[in-house]
Design a protein around this motif. Structure first.
Motif, PDB file in Angstrom:
ATOM      1  N   SER A   1       0.829  -1.195   0.000  1.00 10.77           N
ATOM      2  CA  SER A   1       0.000   0.000   0.000  1.00 10.77           C
ATOM      3  C   SER A   1       0.872   1.258   0.000  1.00 10.77           C
ATOM      4  O   SER A   1       1.850   1.334   0.733  1.00 10.77           O
ATOM      5  CB  SER A   1      -0.905  -0.036   1.233  1.00 10.77           C
ATOM      6  OG  SER A   1      -1.768   1.052   1.206  1.00 10.77           O
ATOM      7  N   GLY A   2       0.528   2.206  -0.848  1.00 14.23           N
ATOM      8  CA  GLY A   2       1.238   3.482  -0.877  1.00 14.23           C
ATOM      9  C   GLY A   2       2.490   3.507  -1.726  1.00 14.23           C
ATOM     10  O   GLY A   2       3.186   4.519  -1.778  1.00 14.23           O
TER      11      GLY A   2
ATOM     12  N   GLY B   1       2.694   3.558  -4.925  1.00 13.74           N
ATOM     13  CA  GLY B   1       2.546   4.362  -6.139  1.00 13.74           C
ATOM     14  C   GLY B   1       1.886   3.648  -7.309  1.00 13.74           C
ATOM     15  O   GLY B   1       1.875   4.163  -8.425  1.00 13.74           O
ATOM     16  N   LYS B   2       1.275   2.479  -7.067  1.00 21.18           N
ATOM     17  CA  LYS B   2       0.669   1.695  -8.149  1.00 21.18           C
ATOM     18  C   LYS B   2      -0.467   2.458  -8.833  1.00 21.18           C
ATOM     19  O   LYS B   2      -0.490   2.592 -10.055  1.00 21.18           O
ATOM     20  CB  LYS B   2       0.099   0.376  -7.600  1.00 21.18           C
ATOM     21  CG  LYS B   2       1.080  -0.474  -6.822  1.00 21.18           C
ATOM     22  CD  LYS B   2       0.429  -1.747  -6.307  1.00 21.18           C
ATOM     23  CE  LYS B   2      -0.660  -1.551  -5.270  1.00 21.18           C
ATOM     24  NZ  LYS B   2      -0.187  -1.003  -3.983  1.00 21.18           N
ATOM     25  N   SER B   3      -1.419   2.960  -8.014  1.00 21.18           N
ATOM     26  CA  SER B   3      -2.571   3.647  -8.599  1.00 21.18           C
ATOM     27  C   SER B   3      -2.133   4.912  -9.309  1.00 21.18           C
ATOM     28  O   SER B   3      -2.643   5.238 -10.382  1.00 21.18           O
ATOM     29  CB  SER B   3      -3.598   3.999  -7.507  1.00 21.18           C
ATOM     30  OG  SER B   3      -4.113   2.824  -6.948  1.00 21.18           O
ATOM     31  N   THR B   4      -1.178   5.627  -8.713  1.00 19.00           N
ATOM     32  CA  THR B   4      -0.688   6.858  -9.330  1.00 19.00           C
ATOM     33  C   THR B   4      -0.102   6.547 -10.702  1.00 19.00           C
ATOM     34  O   THR B   4      -0.392   7.251 -11.681  1.00 19.00           O
ATOM     35  CB  THR B   4       0.372   7.515  -8.420  1.00 19.00           C
ATOM     36  OG1 THR B   4      -0.199   7.704  -7.122  1.00 19.00           O
ATOM     37  CG2 THR B   4       0.816   8.853  -8.976  1.00 19.00           C
TER      38      THR B   4
HETATM   39  N1  LIG Z   1      -3.473  13.580  -4.833  1.00 21.20           N
HETATM   40  C1  LIG Z   1      -2.511  13.268  -3.961  1.00 21.20           C
HETATM   41  N2  LIG Z   1      -1.888  14.211  -3.230  1.00 21.20           N
HETATM   42  C2  LIG Z   1      -0.886  13.903  -2.369  1.00 21.20           C
HETATM   43  N3  LIG Z   1      -0.433  12.652  -2.160  1.00 21.20           N
HETATM   44  C3  LIG Z   1      -1.010  11.652  -2.863  1.00 21.20           C
HETATM   45  C4  LIG Z   1      -2.074  11.908  -3.788  1.00 21.20           C
HETATM   46  N4  LIG Z   1      -2.424  10.709  -4.340  1.00 21.20           N
HETATM   47  C5  LIG Z   1      -1.639   9.785  -3.772  1.00 21.20           C
HETATM   48  N5  LIG Z   1      -0.776  10.344  -2.885  1.00 21.20           N
HETATM   49  C6  LIG Z   1       0.247   9.633  -2.118  1.00 21.20           C
HETATM   50  O1  LIG Z   1       1.098   8.980  -3.032  1.00 21.20           O
HETATM   51  C7  LIG Z   1       1.500   7.715  -2.539  1.00 21.20           C
HETATM   52  C8  LIG Z   1       1.155   6.644  -3.544  1.00 21.20           C
HETATM   53  O2  LIG Z   1      -0.243   6.538  -3.628  1.00 21.20           O
HETATM   54  P1  LIG Z   1      -0.967   5.462  -4.537  1.00 21.20           P
HETATM   55  O3  LIG Z   1      -2.435   5.662  -4.390  1.00 21.20           O
HETATM   56  O4  LIG Z   1      -0.410   5.507  -5.901  1.00 21.20           O
HETATM   57  O5  LIG Z   1      -0.512   4.115  -3.821  1.00 21.20           O
HETATM   58  P2  LIG Z   1      -0.977   2.607  -4.091  1.00 21.20           P
HETATM   59  O6  LIG Z   1       0.262   1.836  -4.359  1.00 21.20           O
HETATM   60  O7  LIG Z   1      -2.037   2.579  -5.128  1.00 21.20           O
HETATM   61  O8  LIG Z   1      -1.543   2.155  -2.670  1.00 21.20           O
HETATM   62  P3  LIG Z   1      -2.825   1.231  -2.290  1.00 21.20           P
HETATM   63  O9  LIG Z   1      -2.375  -0.192  -2.446  1.00 21.20           O
HETATM   64  O10 LIG Z   1      -3.081   1.582  -0.881  1.00 21.20           O
HETATM   65  O11 LIG Z   1      -3.959   1.597  -3.221  1.00 21.20           O
HETATM   66  C9  LIG Z   1       0.819   7.544  -1.204  1.00 21.20           C
HETATM   67  O12 LIG Z   1       1.725   7.879  -0.197  1.00 21.20           O
HETATM   68  C10 LIG Z   1      -0.321   8.538  -1.254  1.00 21.20           C
HETATM   69  O13 LIG Z   1      -0.635   9.001   0.026  1.00 21.20           O
END
Ligand SMILES: Nc1ncnc2c1ncn2[C@@H]1O[C@H](COP(=O)(O)OP(=O)(O)OP(=O)(O)O)[C@@H](O)[C@H]1O
Ligand SMILES: [Mg+2]
Length: 377
Positions: free
Chosen positions: A38-39, A41-44
């Motif tokens: 989690s966190g 950066g996958k979704s980003t």
């Molecule tokens: N719009 C935003 N503004 C600031 N920080 C953000 C924003 N979107 C995501 N983040 C941060 O960027 C990091 C990566 O987020 P992301 O959603 O890409 O993670 P993830 O791998 O998809 O996690 P998960 O498995 O929980 O969905 C996290 O620390 C999150 O808090």
């Protein structure tokens, strides 16, 4: 059909880097899974490919077209969200047909395409219902159908199964891999679930803190992890990792830690690199041994998983998990022997966590970027 290339893709939110210098080449028709905690950066990363998030640096290429600044609608990709994002006031048929209506297709064309996709996904009898009258699995299929009617070059999916219960998740995994085979379209799939990644991916890109830690087939990542991070992320229970010394025992190299002393199958002259290493052994590669076993320990706990059991065994200060078929011949409190084949011992640099090459590497290991070698002085 689509090949997606990421070239130095980075994203900062304010001053916080969340995706860092990601290079990835997703080939046409591939099922690539972006995996990581989690966190990480996958979704980003997925949202940047969909055009829902801008890049701080780098480029995205779809086939050979630079789409870094292209509007989401003009990218030949369709996104499926975890939340489904269905319109509650519209019927299933209208939800599925929505992207076609937005593109001004005729009613006849829309009906034909919606019926076609609905029958592929087993939704025909639900076309007149509203989303509220569907199960989670059915809603997920409507969301998928809505992406399919666009006939995109690539599907981007962000944890599409995480709202489903375990049995439905497992069934839907099989459906998705079947669908991928039939469509032959590029799938880019985000999950933090290693089972989804291992069972569905043609390749996995494992992310750690916004960086790609390793890319390869599920077997490559499982069998030859490039770092302790990869070793510990895949497998349940994960690979046993403990610090040890490489010691010369009468001309042969041994791995030695408190309660552990086992040969590496190499002559003493073979290594002149770091003497303190992190050792990795998969739980299923430890065998409950005989009285002559090289290692001995005490069983501290046994967990029954039905078909298998997980034993926790302490050898001095070293604690190891062992996975063995049920029933195991020991119980908590027993002393037991343990054996491990030297080929099943992974070595990592105890400072950087990077894999050490201490045997002639498999072909795919040869490309490990910054692996240092145990035998390098
Ligand atoms: N719009 C935003 N503004 C600031 N920080 C953000 C924003 N979107 C995501 N983040 C941060 O960027 C990091 C990566 O987020 P992301 O959603 O890409 O993670 P993830 O791998 O998809 O996690 P998960 O498995 O929980 O969905 C996290 O620390 C999150 O808090
Ligand atoms: Mg996410």
């Amino acid at each position: 059909m689509a090949r997606i290339r990421l070239d130095g893709v980075s994203k900062r939110f304010g001053t916080t880097p969340v995706v860092q210098e990601v290079d990835l080449d997703i080939t046409d028709g591939e099922f690539l899974v972006l995996l990581g905690p989690s966190g990480c950066g996958k979704s980003t990363l997925l949202r940047m490919i969909a055009g829902l998030e801008s890049l701080s640096a780098g480029r995205i290429l779809l086939d050979d077209r630079d789409i870094t600044a292209t509007a989401p609608r003009q990218r030949d990709v369709a996104m499926v969200f975890q939340s489904y994002a269905l319109y509650p006031h519209l019927t299933v048929a209208k939800n599925i047909g929505f992207p076609l209506r937005a593109r001004g297709r005729s009613r006849e064309q829309i009906r034909e395409k919606v019926t076609d996709v609905a029958s592929t996904l087993g939704l025909v009898e639900h076309l007149d219902r509203r989303p509220a009258a569907l199960s989670g699995g059915q809603r997920q299929r409507v969301a998928l159908a809505r992406a399919m009617v666009r006939e995109p070059g690539a599907f981007l999916m962000d944890e599409p199964l995480s709202n489903l219960d375990a049995a439905l998740r497992s069934a839907t995994r099989t459906e998705l891999t079947g669908l991928h085979r039939r469509l032959g379209t590029t799938f880019l799939y985000v999950t933090h679930d290693q089972v989804e990644a291992m069972t569905m991916a043609s390749r996995i890109a494992l992310l750690n803190g916004g960086r790609v830690e390793q890319v390869g087939t599920p077997s490559q990542l499982y069998d030859t992890p490039w770092s302790t991070f990869v070793a510990a992320f895949l497998g349940s229970p994960p690979m046993n990792l403990f610090d040890a010394e490489i010691v010369d025992r009468a001309g042969e190299l041994h791995v030695v830690a408190d309660g552990v002393d086992t040969p590496l199958g190499l002559p003493a002259g073979a290594a002149s690199g770091p003497r303190t290493v992190t050792v990795g052994i998969r739980p299923e590669r430890l065998r409950l041994g005989t009285a002559e076993a090289r290692l001995r320990g005490v069983v501290t706990a046994v967990e029954n998983l039905g078909g298998e059991e997980i034993l926790h065994i302490s050898l001095g200060a070293t604690s190891l998990a062992v996975r063995a078929p049920r029933p195991v011949p020991v119980q908590a409190g027993d002393s037991t022997g343990l054996d491990v084949d030297s080929r099943d011992i992974h070595l990592f640099d105890s400072g950087t966590g990077r894999r050490l090459l201490w045997r002639p590497p498999h072909e795919h290991v040869a490309s490990a970027p910054d692996a240092s070698s145990l035998s390098v002085a």
